[in-house]
Motif scaffolding. Structure first.
Motif, PDB file in Angstrom:
ATOM      1  N   SER A 251      53.445  27.167   5.390  1.00 24.15           N
ATOM      2  CA  SER A 251      53.544  28.206   4.354  1.00 24.15           C
ATOM      3  C   SER A 251      53.625  27.577   2.954  1.00 24.15           C
ATOM      4  CB  SER A 251      54.715  29.136   4.710  1.00 24.15           C
ATOM      5  OG  SER A 251      55.612  29.226   3.680  1.00 24.15           O
ATOM      6  N   ARG A 252      54.340  26.465   2.821  1.00 26.93           N
ATOM      7  CA  ARG A 252      54.425  25.798   1.502  1.00 26.93           C
ATOM      8  C   ARG A 252      53.084  25.172   1.112  1.00 26.93           C
ATOM      9  NH1 ARG A 252      60.398  22.943   2.367  1.00 26.93           N
ATOM     10  NH2 ARG A 252      61.479  24.892   2.769  1.00 26.93           N
ATOM     11  N   LEU A 253      52.379  24.625   2.096  1.00 26.78           N
ATOM     12  CA  LEU A 253      51.057  24.061   1.782  1.00 26.78           C
ATOM     13  C   LEU A 253      50.086  25.177   1.388  1.00 26.78           C
ATOM     14  CD1 LEU A 253      50.691  21.369   4.622  1.00 26.78           C
ATOM     15  CD2 LEU A 253      50.840  20.909   2.161  1.00 26.78           C
ATOM     16  N   SER A 254      50.192  26.320   2.061  1.00 23.84           N
ATOM     17  CA  SER A 254      49.315  27.460   1.727  1.00 23.84           C
ATOM     18  C   SER A 254      49.573  27.889   0.287  1.00 23.84           C
ATOM     19  CB  SER A 254      49.579  28.645   2.662  1.00 23.84           C
ATOM     20  OG  SER A 254      49.349  28.264   3.992  1.00 23.84           O
ATOM     21  N   ASP A 259      45.486  28.613  -0.660  1.00 24.20           N
ATOM     22  CA  ASP A 259      44.390  28.843   0.277  1.00 24.20           C
ATOM     23  C   ASP A 259      44.859  28.386   1.670  1.00 24.20           C
ATOM     24  OD1 ASP A 259      42.083  28.702   1.821  1.00 24.20           O
ATOM     25  OD2 ASP A 259      40.846  27.924   0.175  1.00 24.20           O
ATOM     26  N   ARG A 260      44.984  29.353   2.596  1.00 24.59           N
ATOM     27  CA  ARG A 260      45.493  28.990   3.923  1.00 24.59           C
ATOM     28  C   ARG A 260      44.511  28.114   4.698  1.00 24.59           C
ATOM     29  NH1 ARG A 260      47.258  33.615   7.572  1.00 24.59           N
ATOM     30  NH2 ARG A 260      45.593  34.728   6.512  1.00 24.59           N
ATOM     31  N   ARG A 261      43.230  28.223   4.352  1.00 22.49           N
ATOM     32  CA  ARG A 261      42.240  27.416   5.072  1.00 22.49           C
ATOM     33  C   ARG A 261      42.425  25.918   4.755  1.00 22.49           C
ATOM     34  NH1 ARG A 261      37.438  25.455   5.516  1.00 22.49           N
ATOM     35  NH2 ARG A 261      37.342  25.277   3.254  1.00 22.49           N
ATOM     36  N   ILE A 262      42.703  25.645   3.478  1.00 22.72           N
ATOM     37  CA  ILE A 262      42.923  24.231   3.108  1.00 22.72           C
ATOM     38  C   ILE A 262      44.228  23.732   3.733  1.00 22.72           C
ATOM     39  CG2 ILE A 262      43.150  22.586   1.189  1.00 22.72           C
ATOM     40  CD1 ILE A 262      41.474  24.476  -0.495  1.00 22.72           C
ATOM     41  N   ALA A 263      45.237  24.610   3.743  1.00 22.22           N
ATOM     42  CA  ALA A 263      46.506  24.234   4.392  1.00 22.22           C
ATOM     43  C   ALA A 263      46.267  23.946   5.875  1.00 22.22           C
ATOM     44  CB  ALA A 263      47.534  25.345   4.215  1.00 22.22           C
ATOM     45  N   MET A 264      45.423  24.739   6.492  1.00 28.79           N
ATOM     46  CA  MET A 264      45.092  24.542   7.918  1.00 28.79           C
ATOM     47  C   MET A 264      44.473  23.153   8.136  1.00 28.79           C
ATOM     48  SD  MET A 264      42.187  26.625  10.051  1.00 28.79           S
ATOM     49  CE  MET A 264      40.768  25.914   9.233  1.00 28.79           C
ATOM     50  N   LYS A 290      39.518  23.074  17.214  1.00 31.38           N
ATOM     51  CA  LYS A 290      38.320  23.890  16.963  1.00 31.38           C
ATOM     52  C   LYS A 290      38.641  25.184  16.213  1.00 31.38           C
ATOM     53  CE  LYS A 290      37.400  26.677  20.860  1.00 31.38           C
ATOM     54  NZ  LYS A 290      37.111  27.078  22.146  1.00 31.38           N
ATOM     55  N   SER A 291      39.898  25.406  15.851  1.00 30.48           N
ATOM     56  CA  SER A 291      40.195  26.655  15.121  1.00 30.48           C
ATOM     57  C   SER A 291      39.489  26.617  13.761  1.00 30.48           C
ATOM     58  CB  SER A 291      41.709  26.873  14.986  1.00 30.48           C
ATOM     59  OG  SER A 291      42.357  25.720  14.553  1.00 30.48           O
ATOM     60  N   ARG A 292      38.829  27.720  13.443  1.00 28.39           N
ATOM     61  CA  ARG A 292      38.017  27.775  12.221  1.00 28.39           C
ATOM     62  C   ARG A 292      38.671  28.607  11.127  1.00 28.39           C
ATOM     63  NH1 ARG A 292      34.362  24.657  13.104  1.00 28.39           N
ATOM     64  NH2 ARG A 292      32.990  24.640  14.907  1.00 28.39           N
ATOM     65  N   THR A 293      39.532  29.525  11.515  1.00 29.69           N
ATOM     66  CA  THR A 293      40.163  30.395  10.519  1.00 29.69           C
ATOM     67  C   THR A 293      41.676  30.189  10.589  1.00 29.69           C
ATOM     68  OG1 THR A 293      40.500  32.187  12.095  1.00 29.69           O
ATOM     69  CG2 THR A 293      38.386  32.170  10.905  1.00 29.69           C
ATOM     70  N   PRO A 294      42.387  30.528   9.510  1.00 25.91           N
ATOM     71  CA  PRO A 294      43.846  30.418   9.557  1.00 25.91           C
ATOM     72  C   PRO A 294      44.443  31.218  10.721  1.00 25.91           C
ATOM     73  CG  PRO A 294      43.131  30.683   7.295  1.00 25.91           C
ATOM     74  CD  PRO A 294      41.906  30.852   8.154  1.00 25.91           C
ATOM     75  N   GLN A 295      43.863  32.372  11.034  1.00 26.15           N
ATOM     76  CA  GLN A 295      44.402  33.183  12.144  1.00 26.15           C
ATOM     77  C   GLN A 295      44.277  32.425  13.468  1.00 26.15           C
ATOM     78  OE1 GLN A 295      42.365  34.214   9.791  1.00 26.15           O
ATOM     79  NE2 GLN A 295      43.424  35.914   8.792  1.00 26.15           N
ATOM     80  N   GLU A 296      43.115  31.838  13.686  1.00 22.72           N
ATOM     81  CA  GLU A 296      42.926  31.069  14.940  1.00 22.72           C
ATOM     82  C   GLU A 296      43.888  29.889  14.965  1.00 22.72           C
ATOM     83  OE1 GLU A 296      38.130  31.828  15.325  1.00 22.72           O
ATOM     84  OE2 GLU A 296      38.844  29.760  15.313  1.00 22.72           O
ATOM     85  N   TYR A 297      44.034  29.240  13.811  1.00 17.34           N
ATOM     86  CA  TYR A 297      44.928  28.083  13.739  1.00 17.34           C
ATOM     87  C   TYR A 297      46.372  28.496  14.059  1.00 17.34           C
ATOM     88  CZ  TYR A 297      48.186  24.739  12.076  1.00 17.34           C
ATOM     89  OH  TYR A 297      49.262  23.900  12.051  1.00 17.34           O
ATOM     90  N   GLU A 298      46.817  29.582  13.433  1.00 17.77           N
ATOM     91  CA  GLU A 298      48.218  30.012  13.617  1.00 17.77           C
ATOM     92  C   GLU A 298      48.487  30.325  15.093  1.00 17.77           C
ATOM     93  OE1 GLU A 298      48.420  33.162  10.652  1.00 17.77           O
ATOM     94  OE2 GLU A 298      47.812  31.662   9.151  1.00 17.77           O
ATOM     95  N   ALA A 299      47.521  30.962  15.747  1.00 22.41           N
ATOM     96  CA  ALA A 299      47.692  31.289  17.174  1.00 22.41           C
ATOM     97  C   ALA A 299      47.741  29.997  18.001  1.00 22.41           C
ATOM     98  CB  ALA A 299      46.551  32.189  17.643  1.00 22.41           C
ATOM     99  N   ALA A 300      46.879  29.043  17.664  1.00 20.24           N
ATOM    100  CA  ALA A 300      46.835  27.791  18.439  1.00 20.24           C
ATOM    101  C   ALA A 300      48.128  26.998  18.259  1.00 20.24           C
ATOM    102  CB  ALA A 300      45.629  26.955  18.005  1.00 20.24           C
ATOM    103  N   ALA A 301      48.658  26.967  17.029  1.00 17.54           N
ATOM    104  CA  ALA A 301      49.906  26.222  16.779  1.00 17.54           C
ATOM    105  C   ALA A 301      51.072  26.910  17.494  1.00 17.54           C
ATOM    106  CB  ALA A 301      50.165  26.128  15.275  1.00 17.54           C
ATOM    107  N   ALA A 302      51.116  28.227  17.417  1.00 13.79           N
ATOM    108  CA  ALA A 302      52.212  28.953  18.080  1.00 13.79           C
ATOM    109  C   ALA A 302      52.169  28.697  19.584  1.00 13.79           C
ATOM    110  CB  ALA A 302      52.101  30.453  17.772  1.00 13.79           C
ATOM    111  N   ALA A 303      50.967  28.586  20.146  1.00 11.67           N
ATOM    112  CA  ALA A 303      50.842  28.365  21.593  1.00 11.67           C
ATOM    113  C   ALA A 303      51.402  26.998  21.992  1.00 11.67           C
ATOM    114  CB  ALA A 303      49.376  28.493  22.012  1.00 11.67           C
TER     115      ALA A 303
END
Ligand SMILES: Cc1cc2nc3c(=O)[nH]c(=O)nc-3n(C[C@H](O)[C@H](O)[C@H](O)COP(=O)(O)O)c2cc1C
Length: 323
Positions: A251-254, A259-264, A290-303
């Motif tokens: 969240s701090r990097l975002s 830009d959440r994509r750069i933080a990702m 392989k996550s391409r969007t912040p949403q995909e990334y957030e789901a993958a990290a939470a998993a």
């Protein structure tokens, strides 16, 4: 023993350093990734975002310079001293081709006479303590005898040795015998850096080399962020704390990048190491990569935090045998 967080360009920026220090205290110093001073005696806006004291509030941070030009180093070191820094580190180890091609970083080690003249001018012109982070040489560890003789001529505050040559990059085993032979020849305090990824590694290094002033950890500490806290007698991070650290950092990097994509993308660099603190990580690692969007990334990290077993120590798959 003192423990330092190694500088890692693209990973341990100001936001990472502040967040790590808040969640996992214990490191005596955080070395900042290098900045390259130019002939214009001014820090760039980008450099300021990393080195200004307000960006490092409460963090024992040490700036690092990468240059082979003494005049550029002198103005930059003195400017950093004016900002309040008591120590400035010189990078004589970076193995990257774009850096060494210009005779900088580990590339400077191939020119001992030039290095000697550079240090002479830097020590004459700087009011701040100068420490050095070095490799053993460009191609051959035998180069280090001459290099150390040169360092010994100057009041180097502390010498961090990463016992590899440039051509090793970060692969293969560290050149332990060369480090052991060099240590008693050093006139300045020596910090050991290289491949320390668990408490046992740190304890073994400290036992093998009782005269060390410090141990510096990089990839192992990104992988296992409470490692130094534990070496200092503090608690092991549980899953909840690791997850809270991740969420705060992301969240701090975002916010920092706007830009959440750069933080990702930055978080993916961190996961390259951190994933190895979790067992059975192949499938989850692939999802993260392989996550391409912040949403995909957030789901993958939470998993990862939800599903995978947390290991007692990182299994450092990033070490590859020398080719
Ligand atoms: C991605 C990456 C970035 C790095 N950036 C820097 C840097 O800016 N300055 C520096 O002196 N060393 C840099 N290093 C080297 C590390 O500080 C350290 O010496 C190296 O990773 C070996 O220590 P370790 O085995 O504990 O990771 C970098 C290493 C990596 C892998």
């Amino acid at each position: 023993m003192r423990y330092y967080f190694a500088p890692m360009e693209g990973v341990t920026g100001a936001v990472y350093r502040r967040t790590h220090h808040e969640y996992f205290p214990g490191a005596d110093k955080y070395f900042m990734p290098f900045i390259t001073p130019t002939a214009q005696p001014r820090l760039t806006p980008r450099q300021k975002r990393d080195v200004l004291p307000e960006e490092n509030a409460g963090v024992p941070a040490v700036p690092q310079l990468l240059s082979r030009n003494a005049a550029d180093c002198v103005w930059a070191a003195n400017a950093l001293a004016e900002l309040g820094y008591e120590e400035v580190n010189l990078n004589l180890g970076c193995p990257s081709g774009t850096v060494t091609a210009k005779g900088k970083g580990a590339g400077f080690l191939a020119d001992p006479d030039g290095l000697d003249r550079f240090l002479d001018a830097v020590f004459a012109g700087c009011s701040v303590k100068i420490s050095i982070k070095t490799r053993l040489g460009l191609r051959d560890e035998a180069e280090f005898a001459r290099i150390l003789q040169i360092y010994n001529r100057y009041p180097v505050f502390e010498l961090t040795i990463h016992p590899r040559v440039r051509e090793d990059f970060y692969k293969g085993r560290v050149r332990e015998a060369c480090f052991a032979a060099a240590l008693p020849q050093s006139a300045m305090p020596v910090c050991y850096n290289g491949d320390v990824v668990c408490e046992g590694d740190a304890q073994a290094v400290a036992a093998r080399y009782p005269s060390l002033s410090a141990i510096m950890l990089g990839r192992g500490l990104i992988a296992d962020p409470s490692l130094v806290t534990r070496l200092r007698g503090g608690p092991r991070a549980d899953r909840k704390t690791l997850c809270a650290f991740h969420d705060a950092l992301y969240s701090r990097l975002s916010e920092r990048f706007g830009d959440r994509r750069i933080a990702m993308l930055r978080m993916k660099e961190i996961w390259f190491y951190h994933l190895h603190l979790f067992g059975e990580n192949e499938k989850h690692g692939k999802q993260l990569r392989k996550s391409r969007t912040p949403q995909e990334y957030e789901a993958a990290a939470a998993a990862v935090f939800r599903d995978l077993p947390l290991l007692d120590e990182a299994v450092p798959r990033w070490f590859r045998p020398a080719e």
